[in-house]
Design an enzyme around this catalytic site. Sequence first.
Site, PDB file in Angstrom:
ATOM      1  N   ASP A  12       0.869  -1.159   0.000  1.00 24.52           N
ATOM      2  CA  ASP A  12       0.000   0.000   0.000  1.00 24.52           C
ATOM      3  C   ASP A  12       0.918   1.224   0.000  1.00 24.52           C
ATOM      4  O   ASP A  12       2.117   1.106   0.285  1.00 24.52           O
ATOM      5  CB  ASP A  12      -0.895  -0.030   1.241  1.00 24.52           C
ATOM      6  CG  ASP A  12      -1.845   1.147   1.301  1.00 24.52           C
ATOM      7  OD1 ASP A  12      -2.382   1.537   0.254  1.00 24.52           O
ATOM      8  OD2 ASP A  12      -2.048   1.686   2.405  1.00 24.52           O
ATOM      9  N   LEU A  13       0.386   2.377  -0.286  1.00 26.52           N
ATOM     10  CA  LEU A  13       1.205   3.588  -0.347  1.00 26.52           C
ATOM     11  C   LEU A  13       0.967   4.498   0.856  1.00 26.52           C
ATOM     12  O   LEU A  13       1.868   4.734   1.664  1.00 26.52           O
ATOM     13  CB  LEU A  13       0.922   4.341  -1.648  1.00 26.52           C
ATOM     14  CG  LEU A  13       1.662   5.657  -1.863  1.00 26.52           C
ATOM     15  CD1 LEU A  13       3.164   5.457  -1.829  1.00 26.52           C
ATOM     16  CD2 LEU A  13       1.249   6.284  -3.195  1.00 26.52           C
ATOM     17  N   ASP A  14      -0.263   4.985   0.988  1.00 25.74           N
ATOM     18  CA  ASP A  14      -0.581   5.923   2.062  1.00 25.74           C
ATOM     19  C   ASP A  14      -0.452   5.251   3.425  1.00 25.74           C
ATOM     20  O   ASP A  14      -1.105   4.243   3.693  1.00 25.74           O
ATOM     21  CB  ASP A  14      -2.010   6.453   1.901  1.00 25.74           C
ATOM     22  CG  ASP A  14      -2.168   7.278   0.627  1.00 25.74           C
ATOM     23  OD1 ASP A  14      -1.154   7.778   0.132  1.00 25.74           O
ATOM     24  OD2 ASP A  14      -3.310   7.406   0.153  1.00 25.74           O
ATOM     25  N   THR A  20       0.962  10.372   2.688  1.00 27.43           N
ATOM     26  CA  THR A  20       0.142  11.194   1.793  1.00 27.43           C
ATOM     27  C   THR A  20      -1.308  11.189   2.257  1.00 27.43           C
ATOM     28  O   THR A  20      -2.122  11.953   1.740  1.00 27.43           O
ATOM     29  CB  THR A  20       0.235  10.684   0.343  1.00 27.43           C
ATOM     30  OG1 THR A  20      -0.030   9.284   0.326  1.00 27.43           O
ATOM     31  CG2 THR A  20       1.617  10.934  -0.216  1.00 27.43           C
ATOM     32  N   LYS A  48     -10.122   5.489   4.909  1.00 29.12           N
ATOM     33  CA  LYS A  48      -8.783   4.900   4.778  1.00 29.12           C
ATOM     34  C   LYS A  48      -8.798   3.695   3.849  1.00 29.12           C
ATOM     35  O   LYS A  48      -9.596   2.780   4.017  1.00 29.12           O
ATOM     36  CB  LYS A  48      -8.241   4.489   6.157  1.00 29.12           C
ATOM     37  CG  LYS A  48      -7.840   5.650   7.030  1.00 29.12           C
ATOM     38  CD  LYS A  48      -7.243   5.188   8.344  1.00 29.12           C
ATOM     39  CE  LYS A  48      -5.892   4.562   8.175  1.00 29.12           C
ATOM     40  NZ  LYS A  48      -5.227   4.273   9.471  1.00 29.12           N
ATOM     41  N   GLY A  49      -7.939   3.733   2.844  1.00 28.88           N
ATOM     42  CA  GLY A  49      -7.805   2.601   1.938  1.00 28.88           C
ATOM     43  C   GLY A  49      -8.910   2.466   0.916  1.00 28.88           C
ATOM     44  O   GLY A  49      -8.963   1.480   0.174  1.00 28.88           O
ATOM     45  N   ARG A  52     -11.450   6.694  -4.748  1.00 29.14           N
ATOM     46  CA  ARG A  52     -11.932   8.078  -4.810  1.00 29.14           C
ATOM     47  C   ARG A  52     -13.445   8.188  -4.870  1.00 29.14           C
ATOM     48  O   ARG A  52     -14.063   8.900  -4.069  1.00 29.14           O
ATOM     49  CB  ARG A  52     -11.300   8.777  -6.016  1.00 29.14           C
ATOM     50  CG  ARG A  52     -11.525  10.280  -6.049  1.00 29.14           C
ATOM     51  CD  ARG A  52     -10.954  10.872  -7.329  1.00 29.14           C
ATOM     52  NE  ARG A  52      -9.565  10.471  -7.509  1.00 29.14           N
ATOM     53  CZ  ARG A  52      -8.910  10.564  -8.665  1.00 29.14           C
ATOM     54  NH1 ARG A  52      -9.524  11.024  -9.739  1.00 29.14           N
ATOM     55  NH2 ARG A  52      -7.652  10.186  -8.768  1.00 29.14           N
ATOM     56  N   SER A 119      -1.776   0.268  -4.494  1.00 29.03           N
ATOM     57  CA  SER A 119      -2.477   1.394  -3.874  1.00 29.03           C
ATOM     58  C   SER A 119      -3.804   1.663  -4.562  1.00 29.03           C
ATOM     59  O   SER A 119      -3.929   1.504  -5.779  1.00 29.03           O
ATOM     60  CB  SER A 119      -1.600   2.657  -3.963  1.00 29.03           C
ATOM     61  OG  SER A 119      -2.324   3.797  -3.560  1.00 29.03           O
ATOM     62  N   ALA A 120      -4.785   2.088  -3.774  1.00 33.52           N
ATOM     63  CA  ALA A 120      -6.080   2.479  -4.336  1.00 33.52           C
ATOM     64  C   ALA A 120      -5.997   3.824  -5.052  1.00 33.52           C
ATOM     65  O   ALA A 120      -6.924   4.222  -5.745  1.00 33.52           O
ATOM     66  CB  ALA A 120      -7.137   2.546  -3.237  1.00 33.52           C
ATOM     67  N   ASN A 123      -3.105   8.229  -8.298  1.00 27.59           N
ATOM     68  CA  ASN A 123      -1.981   9.163  -8.355  1.00 27.59           C
ATOM     69  C   ASN A 123      -0.678   8.560  -7.836  1.00 27.59           C
ATOM     70  O   ASN A 123       0.317   9.266  -7.704  1.00 27.59           O
ATOM     71  CB  ASN A 123      -2.305  10.417  -7.533  1.00 27.59           C
ATOM     72  CG  ASN A 123      -3.495  11.166  -8.088  1.00 27.59           C
ATOM     73  OD1 ASN A 123      -3.537  11.503  -9.263  1.00 27.59           O
ATOM     74  ND2 ASN A 123      -4.488  11.413  -7.252  1.00 27.59           N
ATOM     75  N   LYS A 150     -10.458  -2.329  -2.598  1.00 29.67           N
ATOM     76  CA  LYS A 150     -10.345  -2.850  -1.243  1.00 29.67           C
ATOM     77  C   LYS A 150     -11.647  -2.547  -0.481  1.00 29.67           C
ATOM     78  O   LYS A 150     -12.234  -1.494  -0.693  1.00 29.67           O
ATOM     79  CB  LYS A 150      -9.162  -2.189  -0.515  1.00 29.67           C
ATOM     80  CG  LYS A 150      -7.827  -2.355  -1.231  1.00 29.67           C
ATOM     81  CD  LYS A 150      -6.742  -1.523  -0.553  1.00 29.67           C
ATOM     82  CE  LYS A 150      -5.466  -1.512  -1.369  1.00 29.67           C
ATOM     83  NZ  LYS A 150      -4.416  -0.675  -0.754  1.00 29.67           N
ATOM     84  N   GLU A 172       0.064  -3.139   4.807  1.00 30.76           N
ATOM     85  CA  GLU A 172      -1.086  -2.241   4.897  1.00 30.76           C
ATOM     86  C   GLU A 172      -1.153  -1.574   6.268  1.00 30.76           C
ATOM     87  O   GLU A 172      -0.690  -2.128   7.273  1.00 30.76           O
ATOM     88  CB  GLU A 172      -2.385  -3.029   4.689  1.00 30.76           C
ATOM     89  CG  GLU A 172      -2.777  -3.209   3.246  1.00 30.76           C
ATOM     90  CD  GLU A 172      -3.448  -1.990   2.644  1.00 30.76           C
ATOM     91  OE1 GLU A 172      -3.692  -1.008   3.384  1.00 30.76           O
ATOM     92  OE2 GLU A 172      -3.751  -2.022   1.430  1.00 30.76           O
ATOM     93  N   ASP A 173      -1.783  -0.394   6.296  1.00 24.82           N
ATOM     94  CA  ASP A 173      -2.023   0.283   7.574  1.00 24.82           C
ATOM     95  C   ASP A 173      -3.517   0.445   7.851  1.00 24.82           C
ATOM     96  O   ASP A 173      -3.895   1.094   8.819  1.00 24.82           O
ATOM     97  CB  ASP A 173      -1.349   1.654   7.595  1.00 24.82           C
ATOM     98  CG  ASP A 173      -2.061   2.671   6.706  1.00 24.82           C
ATOM     99  OD1 ASP A 173      -2.494   2.279   5.587  1.00 24.82           O
ATOM    100  OD2 ASP A 173      -2.204   3.831   7.109  1.00 24.82           O
TER     101      ASP A 173
END
Length: 218
Positions: A12-14, A20, A48-49, A52, A119-120, A123, A150, A172-173
């Site tokens: 995951d990214l964020d 971010t 979260k996760g 958009r 990542s969802a 961007n 997700k 993942e967070d």
Amino acid sequence: MKFEDLKGFAFDLDGVIADTARFHTQAWHQLADKVGTTWTPELQESLKGVGRMDSLELILKAGGHENDYTQAEKEALAAEKNDNYLRLVETLTPADVLPGMQAFLDDIRTKGYQMVLASASKNAPKVLKYLKLSDYFDGIVNPASVKHGKPAPDIYIAAAENLPVANVAGLEDAQAGVQAINDAGELSIGIGAGLDDADIRFDATKDVTLEAIKAQLD
């Protein structure tokens, strides 16, 4: 899974590689104010996760506005949020990589593990560019290319690429992400509190190392 079976990582990214999420929070908060939905910690947590358009629907529903906008108007709102988010993303530098994660990425790249971003966020490539991490990843799953976001497992199944899912670990967070990893049949590594469903859990990104993962698997 045994440690020696581990061949790849899906990220995951964020909240895992960079924070971010704070930019998403600022941009979604601005949009919630615009549509008249009260911003609450519970609403923030629920996003979260989540992708958009689904996040937009959650915000509209929270304020009782889910029937106030046409699909075209919803898409315009989502685009406005994204524009605000991207302006914030452009302020990122490598210093924004979360504690310990640069060293972890360096280590697993050196040791030849497959590395894919799951990542969802549409961007994600731009975020990696500003963090100067683009070259680290063998692939970036386009969230638009998977049928379900997700907590469905689709994006993590895609992130396994040419590896069996049983040889991949996902990081993942968020609970929705941990569920997606588990349902994909991969090893779930949760970062943060309250992720009791994760196979392995760390309190913070600074704690994530290959040695620490091996210690929890053995």
